[in-house]
Design an enzyme around this catalytic site. Structure first.
Site, PDB file in Angstrom:
ATOM      1  N   PRO A  23       6.550  -4.818 -41.912  1.00 40.80           N
ATOM      2  CA  PRO A  23       6.084  -5.673 -40.805  1.00 40.80           C
ATOM      3  C   PRO A  23       6.015  -5.024 -39.415  1.00 40.80           C
ATOM      4  O   PRO A  23       6.732  -5.397 -38.498  1.00 40.80           O
ATOM      5  CB  PRO A  23       7.093  -6.816 -40.835  1.00 40.80           C
ATOM      6  CG  PRO A  23       8.353  -6.170 -41.314  1.00 40.80           C
ATOM      7  CD  PRO A  23       7.911  -5.149 -42.321  1.00 40.80           C
ATOM      8  N   CYS A  24       5.081  -4.098 -39.250  1.00 40.39           N
ATOM      9  CA  CYS A  24       4.915  -3.450 -37.950  1.00 40.39           C
ATOM     10  C   CYS A  24       4.398  -4.434 -36.896  1.00 40.39           C
ATOM     11  O   CYS A  24       4.576  -4.201 -35.702  1.00 40.39           O
ATOM     12  CB  CYS A  24       3.996  -2.247 -38.066  1.00 40.39           C
ATOM     13  SG  CYS A  24       2.385  -2.595 -38.767  1.00 40.39           S
TER      14      CYS A  24
END
Length: 172
Positions: A141-142
Site C-alpha cells: 500500500p504505497c
C-alpha cells in the site's frame, strides 16, 4: 507473504504470465510466475516494464485469488492477503516495501517516518524514490504514504487515484 527477489543478471528466468483487471479506477495489469505476484499496476502508470515477453493467462489460480482480493478491496473491505508477493527490486527498495506492508488499512505514514525506521540519517526523498517504484500497487500500500504535513505527494499511478484509494479506505 512477501518474499524478496533481487534483480540479477545471473538468475534463472521463469516463464512469466499476465492478466488484466478492470478496476473502478481503470485497467490494471497483474503479472506472476505462476505462484507469486510480481506486479500489479495501472495502465499508464510510471515505471512500467515491458509486457512483451509475458504470456497472457487468465486462468491461473493466483490471478483468480488476486482479482478476488481486488474485488473485495474495491468494495470497501479489508481483505487478507493469502497469496505470495514477490516484488523485484534492490535490497533498499525491498526493505521499504516490507515497511509499506505493515501500514494497516485505513492508516497512513509519512516518508519521513519510514526513513527514520530505517536509519536516523535516511532521507525522506530516498524513501520516496523506493515508494514510487513499488511494483505491486494497492496490495503493497504505497498509496498510504503521505508528505511530512499529511499532504498528497507523488503516486506513480496519479494523485487522483491515490486520493480515491484513500477515500475508499476512509482516510480522507
Amino acid at each position: 507473504m512477501m518474499s524478496s527477489s533481487r534483480s540479477s543478471s545471473s538468475h534463472t528466468y521463469r516463464k512469466m504470465y499476465f492478466t488484466t483487471y478492470d478496476s473502478p479506477l481503470g485497467e490494471m495489469f497483474i503479472a506472476a510466475d505462476g505462484k507469486a505476484i510480481s506486479r500489479v499496476s495501472f495502465r499508464g502508470q510510471k515505471h512500467l516494464p515491458s509486457y512483451d515477453s509475458l504470456v497472457f493467462d487468465d486462468d491461473l489460480t493466483i490471478f483468480k485469488d488476486v482479482k478476488g482480493w481486488l474485488d473485495d478491496y474495491f468494495n470497501g473491505l479489508n481483505p487478507k492477503i493469502d497469496f505470495e508477493l514477490k516484488p523485484k527490486g534492490s535490497e533498499f527498495q525491498l526493505r521499504v516495501w516490507r515497511i509499506l506492508c505493515r501500514i494497516s488499512y485505513g492508516e497512513t505514514m509519512t516518508y519521513g517516518e519510514i526513513a527514520r525506521m530505517i536509519s536516523p540519517t535516511m532521507s525522506a526523498q530516498a524513501v520516496g524514490g523506493a515508494v514510487g517504484r513499488n511494483p505491486i500497487a494497492i496490495i503493497i500500500p504505497c498509496h498510504r504514504v503521505l508528505g511530512a504535513k499529511g499532504q498528497m505527494t507523488g503516486y506513480a499511478a496519479g494523485i487522483d487515484r491515490k486520493v480515491k484509494l484513500l477515500e475508499l479506505e476512509k482516510i480522507i
